[in-house]
Write a protein that holds these residues in place. Sequence first.
Motif, PDB file in Angstrom:
ATOM      1  N   LYS A  30      34.902  29.435  34.030  1.00 41.90           N
ATOM      2  CA  LYS A  30      34.221  29.750  35.205  1.00 41.90           C
ATOM      3  C   LYS A  30      34.636  29.071  36.312  1.00 41.90           C
ATOM      4  O   LYS A  30      34.765  29.511  37.465  1.00 41.90           O
ATOM      5  CB  LYS A  30      32.757  29.904  34.780  1.00 41.90           C
ATOM      6  CG  LYS A  30      31.883  30.744  35.723  1.00 41.90           C
ATOM      7  CD  LYS A  30      30.530  30.463  35.021  1.00 41.90           C
ATOM      8  CE  LYS A  30      29.571  31.434  36.062  1.00 41.90           C
ATOM      9  NZ  LYS A  30      28.161  31.367  35.267  1.00 41.90           N
ATOM     10  N   GLY A  33      37.743  30.172  38.062  1.00 41.73           N
ATOM     11  CA  GLY A  33      37.529  31.412  38.932  1.00 41.73           C
ATOM     12  C   GLY A  33      36.861  31.306  39.976  1.00 41.73           C
ATOM     13  O   GLY A  33      37.373  31.835  41.128  1.00 41.73           O
TER      14      GLY A  33
ATOM     15  N   THR B 162      41.372  31.058  34.856  1.00 43.78           N
ATOM     16  CA  THR B 162      40.723  32.245  35.482  1.00 43.78           C
ATOM     17  C   THR B 162      41.225  33.269  34.804  1.00 43.78           C
ATOM     18  O   THR B 162      39.973  34.220  34.449  1.00 43.78           O
ATOM     19  CB  THR B 162      41.122  32.224  37.003  1.00 43.78           C
ATOM     20  OG1 THR B 162      41.145  31.183  37.641  1.00 43.78           O
ATOM     21  CG2 THR B 162      40.516  33.615  37.735  1.00 43.78           C
ATOM     22  N   TYR B 165      38.745  33.237  31.552  1.00 45.89           N
ATOM     23  CA  TYR B 165      37.391  33.734  32.049  1.00 45.89           C
ATOM     24  C   TYR B 165      37.414  35.095  32.228  1.00 45.89           C
ATOM     25  O   TYR B 165      36.305  35.788  31.813  1.00 45.89           O
ATOM     26  CB  TYR B 165      37.066  32.812  33.298  1.00 45.89           C
ATOM     27  CG  TYR B 165      35.750  33.444  34.003  1.00 45.89           C
ATOM     28  CD1 TYR B 165      34.585  32.793  33.431  1.00 45.89           C
ATOM     29  CD2 TYR B 165      35.490  34.201  34.974  1.00 45.89           C
ATOM     30  CE1 TYR B 165      33.419  33.397  33.939  1.00 45.89           C
ATOM     31  CE2 TYR B 165      34.247  34.536  35.336  1.00 45.89           C
ATOM     32  CZ  TYR B 165      33.201  34.089  34.812  1.00 45.89           C
ATOM     33  OH  TYR B 165      31.876  34.639  35.114  1.00 45.89           O
ATOM     34  N   LEU B 166      38.171  35.745  32.798  1.00 48.27           N
ATOM     35  CA  LEU B 166      37.974  36.905  33.126  1.00 48.27           C
ATOM     36  C   LEU B 166      38.183  38.079  31.839  1.00 48.27           C
ATOM     37  O   LEU B 166      37.442  38.892  31.712  1.00 48.27           O
ATOM     38  CB  LEU B 166      39.069  37.745  34.128  1.00 48.27           C
ATOM     39  CG  LEU B 166      38.914  37.283  35.473  1.00 48.27           C
ATOM     40  CD1 LEU B 166      40.051  37.885  36.375  1.00 48.27           C
ATOM     41  CD2 LEU B 166      37.618  37.651  36.001  1.00 48.27           C
ATOM     42  N   GLY B 170      34.052  36.840  30.996  1.00 46.33           N
ATOM     43  CA  GLY B 170      33.764  37.481  32.552  1.00 46.33           C
ATOM     44  C   GLY B 170      32.882  38.783  32.367  1.00 46.33           C
ATOM     45  O   GLY B 170      33.445  39.517  31.715  1.00 46.33           O
ATOM     46  N   ALA B 175      32.640  38.064  37.708  1.00 50.12           N
ATOM     47  CA  ALA B 175      33.875  38.668  37.396  1.00 50.12           C
ATOM     48  C   ALA B 175      34.411  39.682  38.123  1.00 50.12           C
ATOM     49  O   ALA B 175      35.770  39.675  38.680  1.00 50.12           O
ATOM     50  CB  ALA B 175      33.546  39.222  35.759  1.00 50.12           C
ATOM     51  N   ILE B 178      35.806  38.325  41.336  1.00 53.07           N
ATOM     52  CA  ILE B 178      37.037  37.546  40.862  1.00 53.07           C
ATOM     53  C   ILE B 178      37.985  38.587  41.123  1.00 53.07           C
ATOM     54  O   ILE B 178      39.231  38.374  41.682  1.00 53.07           O
ATOM     55  CB  ILE B 178      36.796  36.432  39.800  1.00 53.07           C
ATOM     56  CG1 ILE B 178      35.833  35.329  40.137  1.00 53.07           C
ATOM     57  CG2 ILE B 178      38.196  35.908  39.548  1.00 53.07           C
ATOM     58  CD1 ILE B 178      35.551  34.459  38.861  1.00 53.07           C
ATOM     59  N   VAL B 227      47.300  34.967  37.147  1.00 53.52           N
ATOM     60  CA  VAL B 227      46.047  35.353  36.750  1.00 53.52           C
ATOM     61  C   VAL B 227      46.505  36.938  36.302  1.00 53.52           C
ATOM     62  O   VAL B 227      45.971  37.355  35.064  1.00 53.52           O
ATOM     63  CB  VAL B 227      44.874  35.642  37.657  1.00 53.52           C
ATOM     64  CG1 VAL B 227      43.709  36.140  37.378  1.00 53.52           C
ATOM     65  CG2 VAL B 227      44.731  34.144  38.351  1.00 53.52           C
TER      66      VAL B 227
END
Lengths: 323, 358
Positions: A30, A33, B162, B165-166, B170, B175, B178, B227
């Motif tokens: 997180k 991000g 990232t 996370y997504l 997310g 999300a 981002i 990403v």
Amino acid sequence: MDPANAGDGTRPGRDGTVRLGDRVFGGLAKGSGITLLLIMAAIAVFLTIRAVVAISRDEGNFLTTFEWDANSHPPVFGIAVLLFGTVVSSLIAIVLAMPVAVGIALFISHYAPRRLAAPIGYLVDLLAAVPSIVYGLWGALYLVPRLTGFYEWLDHLFGWTGILSYNGTPARSLMSVGILLAIMILPIITSVTREIFRQTPRAHQEAALALGATRWEVITTTVLPFGRSGIISATMLGLGRALGETMAVATVLSPSFLINASLLESGGGTFAQNIASQFKEATSMGRDALIASGLVLFVLTLLVNGAARLIIARRREYAGNAG
Amino acid sequence: MSGQAVATAAAPPPVARPVLRPTRVPRWALGAVLVGSLCFGIGVGLVAELSSRVQWGLIAGVLFVSTTFALTYAIEGRRLAVDRLAALLVWACFAIAVLPLAALVWETVSRGVAGISWHFLTHSMNGVLSWQSGGGVYHALLGTVQQVLIASVLALPIGLLTAIYLVEYGRGRLARAITFFVDVMTGIPSIVAGLFVLSLWIMTLGFGYSGLAGAMALAVLMMPIVVRSTEEMLKLVPEELREASLALGVPKWRTILKVVLPTAIGGITTGVMLALARIAGETAPIILLVFGNAMINANPFEGAQSSLPLYVYEQWGAGTASSYDRAWAAALVLIAFVMVLNLAARAVARWKAPRTDR
């Protein structure tokens, strides 16, 4: 099942605890991000800070002045010429590249012999990776000298319009920049459009064929309507690329702070080119001014890319799948 | 089926048996038109002394396309004529695109290959004046490799996490924000990334020009690409693998590290290498942040360096015959560098394609 919902370690288990490893890892993910968002915000903030300083000291009108004397006292500079040059050269590039790119995408997806289609697609992707400075070098040393004959011809045919008149000087003009940019953005537009065309439902195409449509009618009735938003967004991505291109413009264009009515004659400039070519001589005031012009470029590309993304997102909702 | 056949079917049956196979323009006729147009184009070009070969080609092309269209229209009808016209134009698009791109590659290779030697690859430009021959790209090559490596050290952890996370965590507004800004970040012009680091690192924090500063701008450009590609690859990992691992009581973070990432590692590596290839060719931020240097500076954290793209730009700017030679040679080295990364990336992709069938 959505992976995000699968056994989410950040939710407490039956005994009410959250595993330490999950908490750390989830937090790291997180945090990354959020870091990305912060970088994005920092870009906007740090460009704006400098730009505000520069514009407040600007003795000319930032939007309408046809001059760039940011290093002198008092500094006088304006982006009118740069905005004109950036928009015009990018538009030329898009107008030239878009139909050709759609043609190549159709060629790969519907016309090329099966055995050729894959290698050609692969080649297009490789060409998208050629660094822009190589395009710039090639444009300046190979393309520009070869365009003079073509420009003389254009002048002969359309010189009376004023827009396409040509005086025989080296063809380091906005039109040449536009042509080079068109060549550069061809691969990117092609590869995005090709992907969209490939997703055209097979059933639609076969239905059209069964009704007796020719290959072209299949394309106009099924492939192009299906891919329309994809073509638009790919074009805008290409436009974003063209707007921000630096090296190809810096090597090909012979810049000046005048708007030349003829697109074939040298003169004009673009944001990115101006930054790259003025930077080494710039004082700290001059740098602030260049950053201010960079901010305008940033906003311009944000708008174009944002619009492209919105079109893609809307299509995705409409089509109901992750196309 | 042609329009003609449809028309015959609709009309009352004629005395003769309906012709089911439409009359087509014979292939030799098309070939003859092509040869004729080419001759005409060359003829006009020679007689009228048009200097540009492009014009010869244009005349021949326009003549060929219009004659074919007229011929097909007369023999096969409107629909087939339009179909053939479209096919010709699509082929023409392909030819139009291939010509400049082939010229680009050919020109770079043919003019660059002469300048490449062991001396060129192992010497810097220290003490070489722009009109002198000799000199080399060692300092630039070293700078490029260092800057690209530092950029990937900066960008990879953030980019990979990232993406994780997504895909894995997310949900909701964060999300979505981002995802949107990663897309927007992909479109940032490289010179703007350079200006950002200039404003933050050099003008606000007061550090000097260095390879590190350039690498930071490159990292900003690299992050969104990493990403995006990693996200796509993680989405390809079958849900059953995650569920199986979680059902065995493996914590989610170990599931991601031990099951999800290894499954997608091939695709992720490919994406990373393509991103490397992309940033290795960036010039604009390097001009602003690394500044350029004719000497070897092996320390990327202090002092101006050079890089391959910047070297090409400088040698082009010097504007002498020998500097042009060096520019072409360096451009060839740069293309080779980027292409090797690209080909290696594709090889990895093929070698470790995600096995979705398991």
